[in-house]
Each structure stands twice: as structure tokens, then as C-alpha cells.
Design a protein around this motif. Sequence first.
Motif, PDB file in Angstrom:
ATOM      1  N   HIS A 224      80.066 -46.079   8.866  1.00  0.00           N
ATOM      2  CA  HIS A 224      78.878 -46.318   9.678  1.00  0.00           C
ATOM      3  C   HIS A 224      79.229 -47.202  10.888  1.00  0.00           C
ATOM      4  CE1 HIS A 224      74.803 -47.196  10.901  1.00  0.00           C
ATOM      5  NE2 HIS A 224      75.107 -48.494  10.854  1.00  0.00           N
ATOM      6  N   ALA A 225      79.960 -48.284  10.625  1.00  0.00           N
ATOM      7  CA  ALA A 225      80.321 -49.195  11.714  1.00  0.00           C
ATOM      8  C   ALA A 225      81.164 -48.476  12.759  1.00  0.00           C
ATOM      9  CB  ALA A 225      81.072 -50.405  11.148  1.00  0.00           C
ATOM     10  N   VAL A 226      82.121 -47.676  12.298  1.00  0.00           N
ATOM     11  CA  VAL A 226      82.985 -46.958  13.237  1.00  0.00           C
ATOM     12  C   VAL A 226      82.165 -45.974  14.070  1.00  0.00           C
ATOM     13  CG1 VAL A 226      84.893 -45.296  13.424  1.00  0.00           C
ATOM     14  CG2 VAL A 226      85.075 -47.251  11.863  1.00  0.00           C
ATOM     15  N   ALA A 227      81.209 -45.299  13.412  1.00  0.00           N
ATOM     16  CA  ALA A 227      80.382 -44.334  14.135  1.00  0.00           C
ATOM     17  C   ALA A 227      79.569 -45.019  15.232  1.00  0.00           C
ATOM     18  CB  ALA A 227      79.454 -43.613  13.157  1.00  0.00           C
ATOM     19  N   ARG A 228      79.044 -46.193  14.921  1.00  0.00           N
ATOM     20  CA  ARG A 228      78.267 -46.932  15.920  1.00  0.00           C
ATOM     21  C   ARG A 228      79.158 -47.316  17.111  1.00  0.00           C
ATOM     22  NH1 ARG A 228      74.821 -46.006  17.467  1.00  0.00           N
ATOM     23  NH2 ARG A 228      74.136 -48.007  18.305  1.00  0.00           N
ATOM     24  N   ALA A 229      80.355 -47.806  16.783  1.00  0.00           N
ATOM     25  CA  ALA A 229      81.272 -48.210  17.854  1.00  0.00           C
ATOM     26  C   ALA A 229      81.665 -47.004  18.704  1.00  0.00           C
ATOM     27  CB  ALA A 229      82.513 -48.876  17.257  1.00  0.00           C
ATOM     28  N   THR A 230      81.956 -45.900  18.046  1.00  0.00           N
ATOM     29  CA  THR A 230      82.369 -44.684  18.754  1.00  0.00           C
ATOM     30  C   THR A 230      81.282 -44.202  19.708  1.00  0.00           C
ATOM     31  OG1 THR A 230      83.597 -44.099  16.779  1.00  0.00           O
ATOM     32  CG2 THR A 230      83.297 -42.377  18.394  1.00  0.00           C
ATOM     33  N   ASP A 231      80.051 -44.251  19.206  1.00  0.00           N
ATOM     34  CA  ASP A 231      78.899 -43.888  20.030  1.00  0.00           C
ATOM     35  C   ASP A 231      78.876 -44.663  21.339  1.00  0.00           C
ATOM     36  OD1 ASP A 231      77.386 -42.035  18.752  1.00  0.00           O
ATOM     37  OD2 ASP A 231      75.576 -43.318  18.774  1.00  0.00           O
ATOM     38  N   ILE A 232      78.978 -45.968  21.184  1.00  0.00           N
ATOM     39  CA  ILE A 232      78.918 -46.827  22.365  1.00  0.00           C
ATOM     40  C   ILE A 232      80.119 -46.574  23.270  1.00  0.00           C
ATOM     41  CG2 ILE A 232      78.892 -49.221  23.174  1.00  0.00           C
ATOM     42  CD1 ILE A 232      77.487 -49.889  20.445  1.00  0.00           C
ATOM     43  N   LEU A 233      81.299 -46.413  22.667  1.00  0.00           N
ATOM     44  CA  LEU A 233      82.497 -46.188  23.479  1.00  0.00           C
ATOM     45  C   LEU A 233      82.400 -44.875  24.255  1.00  0.00           C
ATOM     46  CD1 LEU A 233      85.219 -47.518  21.013  1.00  0.00           C
ATOM     47  CD2 LEU A 233      84.563 -48.523  23.214  1.00  0.00           C
ATOM     48  N   THR A 234      81.727 -43.888  23.694  1.00  0.00           N
ATOM     49  CA  THR A 234      81.525 -42.631  24.414  1.00  0.00           C
ATOM     50  C   THR A 234      80.711 -42.892  25.684  1.00  0.00           C
ATOM     51  OG1 THR A 234      81.521 -41.468  22.317  1.00  0.00           O
ATOM     52  CG2 THR A 234      80.625 -40.279  24.208  1.00  0.00           C
ATOM     53  N   ARG A 235      79.669 -43.704  25.530  1.00  0.00           N
ATOM     54  CA  ARG A 235      78.858 -44.026  26.716  1.00  0.00           C
ATOM     55  C   ARG A 235      79.630 -44.868  27.711  1.00  0.00           C
ATOM     56  NH1 ARG A 235      74.611 -44.997  23.153  1.00  0.00           N
ATOM     57  NH2 ARG A 235      74.632 -47.219  23.598  1.00  0.00           N
ATOM     58  N   ASP A 267      89.938 -44.996  19.027  1.00  0.00           N
ATOM     59  CA  ASP A 267      88.937 -44.222  19.749  1.00  0.00           C
ATOM     60  C   ASP A 267      88.901 -44.607  21.234  1.00  0.00           C
ATOM     61  OD1 ASP A 267      86.694 -42.315  19.681  1.00  0.00           O
ATOM     62  OD2 ASP A 267      85.520 -44.083  20.256  1.00  0.00           O
ATOM     63  N   ALA A 268      88.934 -45.913  21.488  1.00  0.00           N
ATOM     64  CA  ALA A 268      88.912 -46.379  22.872  1.00  0.00           C
ATOM     65  C   ALA A 268      90.121 -45.846  23.639  1.00  0.00           C
ATOM     66  CB  ALA A 268      88.888 -47.908  22.919  1.00  0.00           C
ATOM     67  N   ARG A 269      91.288 -45.911  23.015  1.00  0.00           N
ATOM     68  CA  ARG A 269      92.503 -45.433  23.691  1.00  0.00           C
ATOM     69  C   ARG A 269      92.413 -43.938  23.971  1.00  0.00           C
ATOM     70  NH1 ARG A 269      97.881 -47.174  20.857  1.00  0.00           N
ATOM     71  NH2 ARG A 269      98.740 -47.406  22.957  1.00  0.00           N
ATOM     72  N   ALA A 270      91.909 -43.211  22.993  1.00  0.00           N
ATOM     73  CA  ALA A 270      91.791 -41.769  23.178  1.00  0.00           C
ATOM     74  C   ALA A 270      90.885 -41.455  24.363  1.00  0.00           C
ATOM     75  CB  ALA A 270      91.256 -41.122  21.914  1.00  0.00           C
ATOM     76  N   LYS A 271      89.956 -42.362  24.643  1.00  0.00           N
ATOM     77  CA  LYS A 271      89.046 -42.144  25.761  1.00  0.00           C
ATOM     78  C   LYS A 271      89.564 -42.778  27.052  1.00  0.00           C
ATOM     79  CE  LYS A 271      84.969 -41.559  22.928  1.00  0.00           C
ATOM     80  NZ  LYS A 271      84.274 -42.196  21.828  1.00  0.00           N
ATOM     81  N   GLY A 272      90.796 -43.271  27.002  1.00  0.00           N
ATOM     82  CA  GLY A 272      91.392 -43.841  28.209  1.00  0.00           C
ATOM     83  C   GLY A 272      90.898 -45.238  28.535  1.00  0.00           C
ATOM     84  N   LEU A 273      90.382 -45.938  27.524  1.00  0.00           N
ATOM     85  CA  LEU A 273      89.866 -47.284  27.775  1.00  0.00           C
ATOM     86  C   LEU A 273      90.850 -48.349  27.298  1.00  0.00           C
ATOM     87  CD1 LEU A 273      86.221 -46.652  26.496  1.00  0.00           C
ATOM     88  CD2 LEU A 273      86.962 -46.823  28.892  1.00  0.00           C
TER      89      LEU A 273
END
Length: 758
Positions: A224-235, A267-273
Motif C-alpha cells: 500500500h505504501a509503495v503504491a501511494r509513493a508510486t502514484d505521487i512519483l508518477t505525477r 520507481d523514481a529512477r525508472a521515471k528519470g527522477l
Amino acid sequence: MSAALLVLVALPVPLFTAFSYDLPSAFASLAQPGRLVVCPFRSKRLLGVITEVRSVEASDAAIRRKKVIRVLSEPSLPEDLFLFLRELAGYYLAPIGEAMRLALPPTERWTETLLEEPTLFPTTAGIAQRKIAFVVPCTVGASGASTVQALTKVQAALLARVRGLGGAPLAALTQTFSSARTVAARLAELGLVQIEQREKAADPFFSEAVAKDTAPTLTQDQAHAVARATDILTRVASGEQRTGATMLLRGVTGSGKTEVYLRAIADARAKGLGVIVLVPEIALTPQLVQRFRARFGDDVAVLHSALTPKERLLMWKRLRAGELDVVIGARSALFAPVLRLGLLIVDEEHDPSFKQEEGVRYQARDMAILRAHRASALVLLGSATPSLEAIHLTREGKAELCVLSTRARAQALPKVELVDLRRTGAGPSGDKRISLPLHRAIEQTLAKNEQAILFLNRRGFAPSARCEGCGVLAECPYCAVSLTFHKRDGAVLRCHYCDYQMPMLTQCKACASTDIALEGVGTEKLEETLAQLFPAAKIARLDRDVGSGKAAHRILERMQRREIDILVGTQMVAKGHDLPQVTLVGVINADAALSIPDFRASERGFHLMVQVAGRAGRGDLGGRVLIQTYDTKHPAVVAAQTHDVLSFTELELRARKELGYPPFSRLALVRIDALDESKALASAHRLAAVARQTQGLEVMGPAPAPIVRLRNRFRFRILLRSPSRTDLRKGARAILAAGLTIPSGVSVVVDIDPASFL
Ligand code: ADP
Ligand code: ZN
Ligand code: ZN
């Protein structure tokens, strides 16, 4: 008629304004905020940062201003980092130049002799081979010095640093002490340190290869925590996120917070962050670094105190160039020039070490939130024992709460038992501090060949020495504190505040009695007593005297390899170590931490107890915790017994609200000190009067500081309190302005959101 350019420059001087200079047209193409410039200032040339570029009419340009000498093409601060620093300086009312320095790559020195570009930022080639000068502390016994003279402030500070680290590269010391070379030489003459030429050691965090790990299947809470973080990182990655987002990850010790960090980072790295990870003390977290390397390989920038300036610079350049996208380090890693910053993680966000207590007194957790805001990034705060400040953010809707409620591998939390020292007698040692129940528990742990951790928040052998004839305590001649007896370093009495030390007294200075008694127990004595009680056990100690860098690292590795049976230590043993063979944790004296004069004492004591208890039973062997106390009814003790973070939080929040303390109000602490007591006090009164003219502000004091004299300076405090940050800052600014007119020799420091009141 063409317009000319004018630049405002932040210089590393303790002044609050930026300075204007004319920019020669040759540099026009480089004129951007964040660029480094060399400027004339008084009789010197200084390195500064451009904060603003303005065009001016030629007529205005005719006003005589000094000219920028040179603009450096690199390095420069990324613009978002630069803007963040400007805001940070404003928040803490700190000189802008000093704030900029927090983020600039290390230079040998900021003075004119080194301002030739090639030497200022030396090339990073060949950093592996050369020998380096290393400053190591001497024990007083070894040097044969019988009297230690008063040291100057900077000598004492450098000595304290070297002792704290157990030795440090001279070049690293020049980072903090511009006169490190001469000061170290003088300390060497006094026999307090030795300067050795050493081979540069390999980076301790990368000395061993680490096998790649496979990510475990997440627990439901983790997912759940990872999903929340991923959501925000997508935005964040898509640019939809227009402001910062804060998440508080509250998870009991061993609940797998680190795994959540690892997934969020991936996840952040995969998104180039880019990613910044802040930990309380990097030397105490070798395991965390290993886990990062196991997941991501060696392309992780680890900022730690054993790096030479050149290595640090290399790291800085690689981050700035985008070659590395993850940096992990203590609070100063917050200022790393990470590109496209998308995620900041503050592990153990409650830890007091995130507050810097010298220079720009910033709180790295708070400033991580600010940096995330400016970068529209996600900040993830993690803790088993969140600070009341972080909890308050979730209550106000300023942070999202995610909870990991059980240990990741379903191990039970250790059973916590209280030992009532009023009722329980001493064990076979005769010393109450190793009570019978604790003694028995240690015996059982050793018999099963498991490990124990004993926590005592006092280093040295005995906290004080008292004359039995007249009752006088041995005090530091420069500070109003008692001297601690250190046995291992050659039987000396040492001041824990200024590092003054002298041989143990053989005779009372007041009454000449030779009957001097040592009072209380420190970690050295505990270690010694245990060695007598359990002669077959392998015992080690972890505290500042052993060292905080490589030495601490080594002890933790030995603990992990099962080469130690009992580890004794200060709060350094309570950090996030994951040692599956530890089944017993003993808190020697819970009352010590709870009785410091600070409105956060209860909270800190509670955190320490829960954190150290969390070291027990992380493997499959179960765990047991004994908390020894004279006050079994203390709310922090009661809550620690049941691992009850929530009730403690409610209780403490209610108390804070009633008393009007943070997070329900804002504080600023004004520290005034001088060699002359009456001068300091008179200035304090004047400043308090100035503050009292500000509306919406409560002004308390001046009052003597809890330690009224330190390094011979008399110290007073004014506490400003207000529900409104704006009003508080008005008062603080008024004090700073008035501070410019008080007599020389009186120092005034304003500490916004103070963490320490000593
Ligand atoms: P925390 O950071 O909350 O103290 P850790 O991340 O150190 O907890 O996790 C504790 C232990 O549990 C570690 O040994 C870790 O490898 C393990 N662990 C974490 N998540 C999982 C999981 N989903 N499945 C199995 N083991 C896990
Ligand atoms: Zn005496
Ligand atoms: Zn002292």
C-alpha cells in the motif's frame, strides 16, 4: 546607449545582504543566478554566488561600484537548489552567503591565494594513490603532559572533532576549520595530537563486494505504501504535481520501511527522477548502504565524513552532471546537486541529529520538506517513533500517513519488562545498575550463545568525582559542569563540553583531602564491570570515545559477524541496526534521558527506549527487553513497555498543547554570551526589551542558560514564542538588528525552531 549588467552576489561573510558588483561585459554570457564569481571584498578576494542579475542604464552604471573579477564557468549551483537555499537563509535569518556554502563543493579554502581556477577545484584524476596527512588524537598519558593548558576555542573544537572521529584527514578538517593546518600543528606541539602520513584508505562503504539481492514480495502494508509513493512519483515525473507532497511512513522497528524506500527509489529512477536519502549518522548505518548497493549496484553516491575533499568534489561533479542519481548521507546530503530531484527520503526522521547546531542552524527534515516543495517532489519521512512535529503534519492534512503495523517477517515485538530499581536489589556485582534480573538475563543470553545490547547514555567511566572530605565536585575550570572520569585514556578528568582535561585528582583542591570518590556509572565502567562478571564473554563498547567513523563501523561489523557477545554503548547502539542474533536489550537507567531540562525530554527518552528495544528479537529467536528505572509510572516508560507509540503521542500532544509548546507554537531561542558576565546580562536585557516591543509575541527571559558558563563565557537565553511564524520572525529580526549595536565581545545567535536548550 547599451545597458550594462549588475549582479548581486552572496559572499561567505556573516552579513545578511547580497552585494552589488558591476559585471564586465566579457562575462555577460555566464551571468546567471547560481554561478560562482570571484569578487573584491574589503582587502580580499572572495568566492561568492550570483543571486540576481539586473540590467542598469548606463547613467546608473556610472555609479562607482567594484567589478566582478571573474565568473567561473563551473561548478555552478542548479537553479532550483539555489532558490531553495535563498529561502532557507530567509527562514533561519542566516547570511545568504553562508547558506550558499552549505551546497557548494568543497574548496581547500575560500581565500584569495587559492582562487586560481585550476587549484580551486583540483582535477579529480589520481585520487586513489597519494598519501594523506592524518591527525590522530594522543592520550594524555602517552604524551606525558601533566597539565593541559587552556586551549583557544578553535583549538578545543578541532581537538574535540579529532577525538570524536578517532582521527581525521587534515584536508577534511580544513573544511570546517580554515586554520586547521596551524591549529593541528600547535596541538601536535602540545602533545595532544599526532600528525601522520597515511596511505589513503579505501572507501569503507565500498571495500567489500555486495551480492545483488532479489526484492522480497511485499507485505500488504508495504504494498500500500509503495503504491501511494508510486502514484505521487508518477505525477511528479509528468509535471502534474505542482507542489511538494509529504508522506509519513510509521512502521514498528523491523517492519520493512527500508524495503519501501528501495521500491520508491527504484520507481523514481525508472521515471528519470533523482533521489536524496538522509540518514541520522552515516557511519552507523553501514547495513543500510549495503542494502542499497545490493539493490542498485555501486552507482550510489555515499557522502560520509571519511571522504577526502577531492572525493567529495568528484561526487559533487558526478551528481551535478547527472551521472549519479541517488545520494545517501547525513543531513548535509540535503544540499547535494541532484538533477531532476523527485524523491527525498528522511529515515528515522525523529532523530535529533538532523538539526545542525553550528553555523546555519537548520533542521534537515523540515528543510527536506521545503526543498521538496520547491522541486514539486515527494518527501518520505520514516520512523518507528515519529516526531510530534511529523504527526502534527498528518493531523493538519499536510502529510499523508502510511502505517506498517507488523514486523515484516511476522516476528513478534520483543517483550518489555520493567525493573523497578527502588525495589530490586543489585546482582552479584553489588552494583544496582546491573540488577539481579538483568544479571540473570545476561547469563541466559550468553548460555544460549546469543547477543545482548546494553544501553547507557553516559560515556566515560564515572560522570563525576567528588571530595569525600568537603563534598566539592571536580568542575571544569572553564565551564559550569562537572568533569567526567575517563579511565581508558590514561585516568583523566575530562570536560564533555570544551574538551579540557587534566590528570585525575589525587588531592582535593579545596580541603586537601585525598579521599576522592568517583560517582555514577558511565559506559567504560559498565564495560569493565561486565568483563569481571562474565569473564568468558566478548564485550565491546560503542560510544563517541571509541569513534564515530570507521571504528564504529568496524564494531558493528564485528557484532554482525557474532564476534561480540555483549555490546555496551550510548544512543549509538539504538540506531537502526538489524542484528538478528540480538535477543536481549537492557536499558540501564531510563531516568537519565527523561530528566534533562528540555520540553522534549519525555519524547526523546521514549524514542530512545523504543528504538533500542527494537534491536531485540529481529531474527527468529525472540527477544526480551529490560528497562531499569526508579519511576515505573513515568508515561514514557509505561508506553515504552507496551510499544504504544499512539497513546504516548496523544498524551504528549495534549501536554504540549496545554503548555503551548511546539508543534502548537513556534519558538526562537536567542543565545547571548560573553566573557564578561555583566556585559552579557546587560545586552540580554536590552535585546529582550527590543523583542517585547513586537506584537503577538511572548518573550521569556533573559535567563541564565542551563549551563551558565561554557569555555569561560557567561551565557544567557531569551526565548521567543508565538503561534504565528510571521510575528516570531519579526521579533527575531528586531533582535538581530539590535544585536549589531551591542558592545563588542558579546555574541548573539538566533536559533529558529531550537532543538537544544543547553
Ligand atoms: P525497518 O527499516 O522498518 O526497521 P527493515 O527494512 O530493516 O525494517 O526490515 C526488517 C527485516 O525484514 C529485514 O531483514 C528485511 O530484509 C526483512 N524484510 C523487509 N520486508 C520484507 C518482506 N516483504 N518479506 C520478507 N522480509 C522482509
Ligand atoms: Zn575537599
Ligand atoms: Zn569545559
